[in-house]
Design an enzyme around this catalytic site. Sequence first.
Site: not given
Length: 358
Positions: A79, A179, A181-183, A185
């Site tokens: 990472k 949340g 967001g991308n995931v 939603y």
Amino acid sequence: MEITRLPVEGYEEVYKATDPGAGLTAFVAVHDTTLGPALGGCRMWHYSREEDAVTDVLRLSRGMTFKSAVARTGLGGGKAVIIGDPKTEKTEELFRAMGRFVHTLGGRYTTAEDVGTNEADMLNLREVTPYVSGLPRIKGGSGDPSPYTALGVFLGLKAAVEARLGTSDLSGLHVSVQGIGNVGYGLAKQLKEAGARLTITDVHEQRLQEAASELGATVVGPNEIYAVDADVFAPCALGAVINDRTLPQLKCKVVAGGANNQLAEDRHGEALVEKGILYAPDFVLNAGGIINVSVEFMPDGYNEEESLKRVHNIATAIKDIVRTADEQQIPTSQAAFVLAQQILAEGRRKQDSGGAEL
Ligand code: NAD
């Protein structure tokens, strides 16, 4: 650019890079390359202290080792983190400098998007190093990983529901999503299509209201999501949300979401069992993104059909982990960790025997 190696026990390589001209202060951690070269996203975050950035890169790279092991991506865990505000401090030169840093590892670490970085940033990195994945499809990459993460979470959530509630039919099931967001939603949309009833929250008010009206979801405040009387709680925002403060509030029967490092401490996996809540281990459930990226590394390059086939295996992995946890009377979080350790040990044995199949 100044690059310093930081000795950290249990990690193969950890480096800090500073390039004042480009405004770069960043860390790369290569946790374990037993199963292949390390791959993991590059996070950009306004850490208030450098120690917090180091803690994050260590924790996240270790998680990537386990995630890739269980998903059998053929990759190791690594990472990167950049210290800075992704909203105000991004420049092309910053990402080129990050690219030069990544390049010094000679391919032992390959980067990708993560929280605070996007495809455009990866293209800037790509100008100076080939060790970048998740590039846009038109550039020959596998594109944004989050739809595959959301799909894997949805499939794994269904498998966990079947194990705990005895049905894979999600219609009428109440799911709370933290949340959007991308995931979050992407997950919520699939849940809605499967007939689930949704309660959602987010700190981004406009995104929350738009998602709520599109999905016909009930909205609650960020601190109220834990106590929602839902069948499933899906954390899709932050880590460490299952902790001493939130646990007493939970009324759900299943915790299954996309966020990394959901348990504040290992003991919270046991606490969930005591409350009769089935936990779908995060690094197994949210592996869809890394699975999609890993297909880029296959001999014939990226192939979406192959990616989708592999993402569907997440449901089987969740079922296997639940079965092992039942048989051995251990929390699912522990069963997932033991499975990752077994796969790594197998890899080490293969390495020691010169790559011959055992
Ligand atoms: P994102 O930034 O698109 O979405 C996160 C959402 O959470 C945002 O809408 C944000 O406003 C909201 N949020 C932040 N703090 C909150 C709080 N206190 N309460 C409620 N909402 C809050 O990120 P993402 O890509 O959707 O990732 C979400 C999680 O999934 C992260 O933990 C990430 O590490 C993990 N994850 C993502 C992927 C991927 O492919 N994107 C893969 C594996 C794991």
